[in-house]
Design a protein around this motif. Structure first.
Motif: not given
Ligand SMILES: Cc1ncc(C[n+]2csc(CCOP(=O)(O)OP(=O)(O)O)c2C)c(N)n1
Length: 612
Positions: A307, A311, A314, A437, A441-442, A445, A470, A474
């Motif tokens: 995860v 990220t 990306r 997850q 990701q947030n 970011y 995904h 974000f």
């Protein structure tokens, strides 16, 4: 099924002395078959152990481990030693709760004289024991097996320097299999030469290895000899006769010696022999006929590490400033895809957590966006660098801290339970842990873009698996804010990360007793969300905090500190890991043992609940 009674009946290693060389070879094959068979159902450190069977037999044959002392670096390659010292019968419990440890343990056997799990400690241990022996005019041999990977660790290099100076009699077996977990990153092996450690500095050649296509070595004075350490080798680490002859010779030398042996990681299991990514270093159960791993995760589940690394991958597509640093854990930190995509933007620094941390700090000072990927347990090695080099200079960077919480099969050397307590007192550091997850990701970011002037962001995540979808866009998460997961009127739970699941379980169970629980996701472990916290305390409700982390100095402690500072009198119960070392085992049992499971928590808060 093959009968392994012979191995089960071994009590201690002296029986080896009566065996012929042929017998020793058939013993090595027997052990190889046993390990493949046994590890196929328990999992474990397969390839490292298959590579040192002959070497371990030769060591126990030549030396008398009732007097001599054998130390393993990292310790993950000690399985043959365990078999030869009477522990074959326990292998079915390997790495399980209350079972055989995967590492040397003093409480398991008198032949395990030094406990390890972290790398590069063996040479210091060896020297310490040699000094003590000399003080009492003892004459036992002191030996260590250290891998070419572990030799990249700063501690090992520091110890070599000291060993060369002290000139005590000791024997270092350098087990050179050209691999750390993945390919070993070591300047002693030049970039264009993937063969063995190139430690010579002028002409002459040796060709004493029959089975191995050895590069022609140039012998006069080499790296080790320049440190005043006697060097012998390289020799074939699967040739028992050669090993015995060489060990008998260096046994006579009265100063520090290195025997350089070349071994094949995974020897005897083709799929492991051919693995150069590190997939067979430490693995779960596998099928002995196909050699394929038996996966027990669900189809759409991904490792938590994926995860985070996906990220980053990306974000890195759009942001050329993102660079990743790993101390020899490309595989473990799931950075292989990043490496394939951005080979120039990932730095495997070897098993060098201290250097990796300071190096990352300098990258950040130079305006790059470094993410230092490190397991919680190995971050312990880089404590001074975090304080002195990164936090003190208020450098902005992300520490991606993997495997937070209990380390399951690896045990107390690897539990990721101290980082909160040791990072919390340091200024210019924030500590976050996502609940799932999506939040991961947030938060990641935001750590890179919205919190990029907040100093070091210690981004924790657990071992294990989760789904991975995904996020499309974000979302911003305001720095330092918590979220209310669930309202309730009788009791408040403050927790974060995977323990939120336990909080929901507790809430559900208590709802049957008409007790209504409010749950707060304290995703910022530092700084605390003081706005929410004042509301929590002003409710006058009892509060419990839960963390799969050491209690002393942890999150719960910070809540108590807040209460004292603001003179709140609410009842508070802190759940965390007590001041003790916990062995290996599955998460469920380890949590139960430390009162972190739903039942134990409910039992322990009876008095708080009865107030409700
Ligand atoms: C301080 C520390 N960092 C990282 C690790 C993770 N780790 C375990 S084994 C290993 C590679 C060791 O390579 P080597 O010493 O060559 O032994 P081999 O498995 O190849 O026999 C690494 C990086 C560790 N145990 N300790």
């Amino acid at each position: 099924m093959k009968n392994f009674d012979y191995l089960y009946n071994i009590v201690e290693p002296s029986f080896l002395k009566n065996l012929s060389i042929e017998d020793l070879y058939s013993l090595s094959e027997n052990i190889r078959e046993f390990l493949i068979h046994s590890l196929s159902s328990t999992g474990g450190h397969v390839s490292s152990n298959l590579g040192v069977i002959e070497l371990t037999i030769a060591l126990h044959y030549v030396f008398n481990m009732n007097e001599d002392k054998l130390i393993f670096d990292v310790g993950h390659q000690c399985y043959t030693h365990k078999i030869l010292t009477g522990r074959a019968k326990f292998f079915k419990t390997l790495r399980k709760f209350n079972g055989l440890s995967g590492f040397p343990r003093k409480d398991e056997s008198k032949y395990d004289i030094w406990e390890t799990g972290h790398s590069s400690t063996s040479l210091s241990a060896c020297l310490g024991m040699a000094v003590e022996r000399d003080f009492r005019n003892g004459n036992e041999n002191i030996l260590t097996i250290i891998g070419d990977g572990a030799l990249t660790g700063g501690m090992a290099l520091e110890a070599l320097n000291n060993i060369g100076y002290e000139q005590r009699k000791l024997i270092i077996i350098l087990n050179d299999n050209q691999m750390s977990i993945s390919k070993n990153i070591c300047a002693l092996r030049p970039k264009n030469d993937e063969k063995f450690l190139n430690i010579y500095d002028s002409s002459n050649q040796i060709t004493n290895l029959k089975n191995i296509n050895l590069y022609h070595y140039k012998i006069t004075k080499n790296f080790f000899e320049n440190l005043n350490i006697h060097y012998t080798g390289p020799i074939d680490g699967h040739n028992i006769k050669d090993l015995i002859n060489n060990l008998n010779e260096i046994k006579q030398i009265n100063r520090p010696c290195i025997l350089h042996v070349i071994t094949k990681k995974g020897k005897g299991l083709k799929i492991a022999e051919n693995d150069n990514t590190g997939s067979w270093h430490g693995i779960g159960p596998f099928n002995t006929s196909t050699g394929l791993k038996i996966k027990n995760k669900k189809v759409n589940e991904r490792a938590w590490g994926s995860v985070i690394s996906e990220t980053i991958e990306r974000l890195a597509e759009k942001d050329k400033k993102i660079v990743c640093i790993t101390p020899a854990m490309t595989k473990g930190s799931k950075l292989e895809f990043f490496k394939n995509k951005f080979p120039d933007r990932i730095f495997d620094v070897g098993i060098a957590e201290q250097h990796g941390a300071t190096f990352s700090g300098a990258l950040s000072l130079s305006n790059l966006k470094p993410i230092f990927f490190i397991y919680s347990t190995f971050l312990q090695r880089a404590y001074d660098q975090i304080i002195h080099d990164i936090a003190r200079q208020n450098l902005n960077m992300v520490l991606a801290i993997d495997k937070c919480g209990f380390a399951t099969g690896d045990g107390d050397t690897h539990h990721g339970i101290y980082d909160i307590s040791f990072l919390r007192p340091i200024p210019n550091i924030s500590i976050v842990m996502p609940k799932d997850q999506i939040e991961a990701q947030n938060l990641l970011y935001n750590s890179l873009y919205n919190y990029s002037d907040k100093g070091l962001i210690a981004f924790r995540y657990p071992r294990g698996y989760t789904e991975l979808t995904h996020v499309k866009n974000f979302e911003n998460i305001e720095f330092g804010t918590w979220s209310v997961e669930k309202e309730g009127t009788d009791l408040i739970i403050l927790t974060f990360g995977t323990m939120l699941e336990t909080a929901h379980e507790i809430s559900e169970k208590l709802s049957y007793r008409n007790i209504s629980v409010k749950i707060i996701n304290a995703r910022f472990i530092k700084p605390l969300d003081e706005k929410i916290l004042h509301e929590v305390f002003k409710s006058n409700l009892p509060i419990i905090t839960i963390e799969e982390s050491c209690k002393i100095g942890g999150f719960g402690t910070s809540i108590c500190e807040f209460a004292i500072k603001h003179k709140y009198k609410n009842d508070i119960e802190v759940f965390g890991i007590e001041d003790s070392f916990f062995h290996h085992g599955d998460t469920a049992n380890l949590r139960k043992l430390s009162n972190l499971d739903c039942e134990s928590i409910i039992n322990k808060i009876q008095s708080l609940i009865s107030i409700c």
